[in-house]
Design a protein around this motif. Structure first.
Motif, short mmCIF file in Angstrom:
data_model
loop_
_atom_site.label_atom_id
_atom_site.label_comp_id
_atom_site.label_asym_id
_atom_site.label_seq_id
_atom_site.Cartn_x
_atom_site.Cartn_y
_atom_site.Cartn_z
N TRP A 1 49.14 28.13 46.86
CA TRP A 1 48.80 28.42 48.27
C TRP A 1 49.78 29.41 48.90
CZ3 TRP A 1 44.03 27.24 48.91
CH2 TRP A 1 43.49 26.21 48.13
N PRO B 1 42.37 42.82 34.20
CA PRO B 1 41.82 43.47 33.01
C PRO B 1 42.33 44.91 32.90
CG PRO B 1 40.07 42.49 34.35
CD PRO B 1 41.33 42.43 35.15
N ALA C 1 36.25 35.25 44.46
CA ALA C 1 35.37 36.29 44.99
C ALA C 1 34.30 35.68 45.89
CB ALA C 1 34.72 37.05 43.84
N GLN D 1 34.51 33.20 47.76
CA GLN D 1 35.08 32.94 49.08
C GLN D 1 35.42 34.24 49.82
OE1 GLN D 1 38.46 30.33 48.24
NE2 GLN D 1 37.19 28.54 48.69
N VAL E 1 27.50 44.71 35.85
CA VAL E 1 28.28 45.30 34.74
C VAL E 1 28.21 44.40 33.50
CG1 VAL E 1 29.78 46.61 36.28
CG2 VAL E 1 30.51 44.34 35.54
N GLY F 1 40.66 36.52 38.26
CA GLY F 1 41.11 35.23 37.76
C GLY F 1 42.49 35.22 37.14
O1 N01 Z 1 38.70 33.57 38.69
P1 N01 Z 1 37.49 33.38 37.66
P2 N01 Z 1 38.80 33.08 40.20
N1 N01 Z 1 35.05 43.14 34.14
O2 N01 Z 1 38.11 33.49 36.31
C1 N01 Z 1 35.28 38.59 36.37
C2 N01 Z 1 40.39 28.15 41.26
N2 N01 Z 1 40.07 28.47 42.63
O3 N01 Z 1 40.11 33.56 40.73
O4 N01 Z 1 32.44 35.42 34.63
C3 N01 Z 1 34.28 42.60 35.08
O5 N01 Z 1 36.72 32.17 37.95
C4 N01 Z 1 34.72 37.35 35.73
O6 N01 Z 1 33.50 37.64 35.08
P3 N01 Z 1 32.95 36.62 33.90
C5 N01 Z 1 39.16 27.57 40.62
O7 N01 Z 1 39.53 26.57 39.72
C6 N01 Z 1 40.02 27.41 43.45
O8 N01 Z 1 37.63 33.41 40.96
O9 N01 Z 1 34.14 36.30 33.04
N3 N01 Z 1 34.47 41.39 35.59
C7 N01 Z 1 34.58 36.45 36.94
O10 N01 Z 1 33.43 36.75 37.67
C8 N01 Z 1 38.60 28.78 39.93
O11 N01 Z 1 37.72 28.50 38.88
C9 N01 Z 1 39.69 27.58 44.73
O12 N01 Z 1 31.92 37.41 33.21
C10 N01 Z 1 35.49 40.68 35.11
C11 N01 Z 1 35.81 36.84 37.75
O13 N01 Z 1 36.22 38.11 37.31
C12 N01 Z 1 39.86 29.45 39.47
O14 N01 Z 1 40.74 29.32 40.58
C13 N01 Z 1 39.40 28.84 45.22
C14 N01 Z 1 36.36 41.18 34.13
C15 N01 Z 1 36.96 35.88 37.54
O15 N01 Z 1 36.58 34.61 37.95
C16 N01 Z 1 39.72 30.91 39.13
O16 N01 Z 1 38.86 31.53 40.08
C17 N01 Z 1 39.47 29.93 44.38
C18 N01 Z 1 36.10 42.46 33.64
N4 N01 Z 1 36.84 43.01 32.66
C19 N01 Z 1 39.83 29.72 43.07
N5 N01 Z 1 37.30 40.24 33.88
C20 N01 Z 1 39.66 26.34 45.54
O17 N01 Z 1 38.86 26.18 46.36
C21 N01 Z 1 37.02 39.19 34.67
N6 N01 Z 1 35.93 39.45 35.41
C22 N01 Z 1 40.61 25.26 45.29
#
Ligand code: N01
Length: 541
Positions: free
Chosen positions: A55, A158, A197, A199, A358, A388
């Motif tokens: 946080w 990435p 994303a 959010q 993509v 992520g």
């Molecule tokens: O990360 P993610 P996040 N080219 O890994 C894309 C926690 N969290 O930060 O699905 C294009 O989920 C990737 O695409 P794909 C929660 O546990 C909690 O959003 O791999 N795109 C995906 O869409 C969560 O699960 C809260 O095909 C690329 C995105 O990037 C964790 O954190 C709030 C790419 C990554 O999504 C992670 O969430 C927010 C590329 N080369 C998060 N590489 C709460 O509420 C990656 N992507 C507590």
């Protein structure tokens, strides 16, 4: 007080401690509070300049916890539970960070937290029976080390060709500037459509001139239905916290849902009953949606039925059928971390919001002026990487940890993380991981999970102190058994069917192993049983 090795809390070597805790998020703060209360000389090292962990870093627009406020908080002190007032059903990042700061102040934690201190190496000194931690601020020695390093604390950026040539600013959701970012008047590109994303996109869209989202995999998301917290509801929780906490601990994800969990099979219900149940939960919002049936992550046919319900909703919400088709996922629902949103699909009805698929043609490169896909340049003024984390193992492996015989953790985990209970690693004595791989961690409400782990570790340290035992270490057989157990449980579910970060599939070259353990209550029971049975599976010396 000492652990029996002559190192006292009043010792003259400031860098020698009973316990060094790495990380000052919710896990590190509670570890410090607990161990200090038990008379251990514990110190926390933290790379940030303040407390809060996740946080502290994740300050992106719209950052909010998906676990409801009354359940995403510490339970260790009833006075703290009573005095803190939450304002919304789900707390936003600033409010959670205020809470973390309040806890740090209230228990005077900062005096034992060394901020802006990054761990660079961690080595087991066999002769001294101690850990040696090299940091950018000097060396620490301790009998025990507690890795409170979080599950999602190393960002994944990435490698896109030309990324360094981009003329505008770039941001990662997990490392957001503290002063905030003003997107007004700008054309913004967001890469990724995971929880962060989902959010951030509606909030950024409300501010910027043009928004282009680069989506590799469409995502299922369910309305969060966030709202101001009803004062009566807050009062109810405060009056009944002990019973409600016990109820939380009895749930498989350590949180109570707004509607009761129902255990029947989705595939067995008639059309009308199925739709009524789903509609009710869609309206209530939150993770209760996934608890309408007992087999959503267990049975492919039931899963497909629930998935189709969400696909139909996307079709209803999104005006343009072509846009709706692009936003519609076809993979298993909930095998990736489920998302909750506020107007995510609705955002794509706005004329200034664009979606670039993509999946078939990946991002080719980043140019000085934008993002290039399949030969087309999409001009943007700023790029948001919502891509992520190198989850669960990334931070631990980057610390260059070596155990007995100089064995590197990176080599021991070459074929995926190996732990016993997600708490200990064979060959790495006196090192504990809070919410480590092989524990429920990210499949559960993190704060109760953290408290359970820290309480277990604290009890263990007290037991060792009382018995004048100097080392505890997972036995290789116990570790092997546990790795098999975690895989066997995961294989009963649909979780391994998606390319998720749970499996490490989001990081090129990372070994694919399902890292968290589904099911909180049976796990807690096993941990209790192990401790009561003289730490079965651990060698004590
Ligand atoms: O990360 P993610 P996040 N080219 O890994 C894309 C926690 N969290 O930060 O699905 C294009 O989920 C990737 O695409 P794909 C929660 O546990 C909690 O959003 O791999 N795109 C995906 O869409 C969560 O699960 C809260 O095909 C690329 C995105 O990037 C964790 O954190 C709030 C790419 C990554 O999504 C992670 O969430 C927010 C590329 N080369 C998060 N590489 C709460 O509420 C990656 N992507 C507590």
């Amino acid at each position: 007080m000492s652990t029996g090795d002559g190192v006292s809390s009043n010792g003259h070597e400031p860098s020698v401690h009973d316990v060094v805790v790495v990380g000052a998020g919710f896990a590190g703060m509670y570890t410090l509070y607990t161990l200090r209360g038990l008379g251990f000389d514990a110190v926390v090292v933290e790379r940030a300049d303040d407390v809060g962990g996740t946080w502290y870093w994740n300050r992106y627009p719209g950052a909010r916890c998906d676990v409801e406020s009354m359940q995403y908080s510490y339970s260790f002190d009833p006075a703290l539970e009573q005095e803190w007032e939450w304002s919304e059903r789900y707390s936003g990042q600033p409010e959670i960070l205020r809470y973390a700061n309040h806890v740090a102040d209230r228990y005077d934690l900062r005096r034992d937290i060394h901020f802006e201190t990054t761990v660079q190496r961690v080595d087991w000194d066999e002769d001294a029976c101690r850990w040696v931690l090299q940091t950018d601020r000097g060396t620490y020695r301790a009998r025990f080390v507690v890795m409170a390093t979080g599950c999602l604390s190393t960002t994944n950026v990435p490698r896109f060709d030309g990324a360094e040539t981009f003329a505008g600013p770039t941001f990662h959701t997990g490392n957001w500037p503290h002063e905030g970012v003003d997107f007004s008047g700008l054309s913004v590109g967001v890469i990724g459509t995971g929880s962060s994303a989902v959010q951030a996109i509606p909030v950024i869209a409300a501010e910027c001139r043009e928004l282009t989202v680069f989506q590799r995999t469409p995502n299922y998301t369910v309305p969060a239905r966030n709202q101001p917290l009803d004062p009566d509801e807050q009062a109810h929780w405060k009056q009944n916290y002990r019973e409600l906490r016990a109820e939380m601990f009895a749930q498989r994800a350590a949180m109570v849902q707004r509607l009761p969990d129902i255990e029947d099979a989705a595939k067995d219900l008639g059309e009308q009953e199925f739709n009524e149940r789903m509609e009710e939960r869609w309206e209530v919002g939150g993770f209760t949606f996934y608890r309408a049936f007992g087999d959503v992550v267990l049975d492919a046919e039931s899963n497909e039925r629930v998935a189709q319900f969400v696909r139909d909703k996307i079709g209803e919400v999104v005006d343009d059928p072509e846009m709706a088709a692009k936003l519609t996922p076809h993979n298993t629902i909930a095998c990736k971390r489920p998302c909750l949103d506020t107007n995510y699909y609705e955002t794509f009805n706005q004329p200034h919001v664009h979606l670039v698929d993509v999946s078939a043609t990946p991002i080719e490169r980043i140019s000085p002026a934008g993002v290039v896909v399949d030969g087309t340049e999409y001009p943007v003024d700023a790029i948001v990487y919502a891509t992520g984390f190198d989850a669960m193992t990334g931070t631990l492996l980057r610390m260059n940890i070596t155990g007995r015989g100089g064995v590197r953790l990176a080599d021991h985990w070459d074929a995926g993380p190996r732990t016993y209970l997600g708490l200990g690693v064979a060959g790495f004595p006196n090192m504990f991981t809070v919410s480590g791989p092989g524990s429920p961690s990210v499949l559960s409400n993190m704060i109760p999970s953290i408290e359970q782990h820290v309480d277990w570790i604290a009890r263990c340290l007290v037991d060792l102190r009382e018995r004048s035992t100097t080392t505890i270490e997972a036995e290789p057989d116990a570790e092997a058994y546990w790795v098999d157990h975690v895989n066997a449980v995961a294989d009963l579910t649909l979780y391994p069917t998606c390319n998720s970060w749970y499996l490490g599939a989001n990081i090129p070259g990372k070994t694919r192993v399902f890292m968290p353990l589904p099911g909180f209550p049976p796990y807690v029971e096993i941990c209790e049983d192990v401790a009561s049975d003289n730490y079965r599976g651990f060698a004590l010396a």
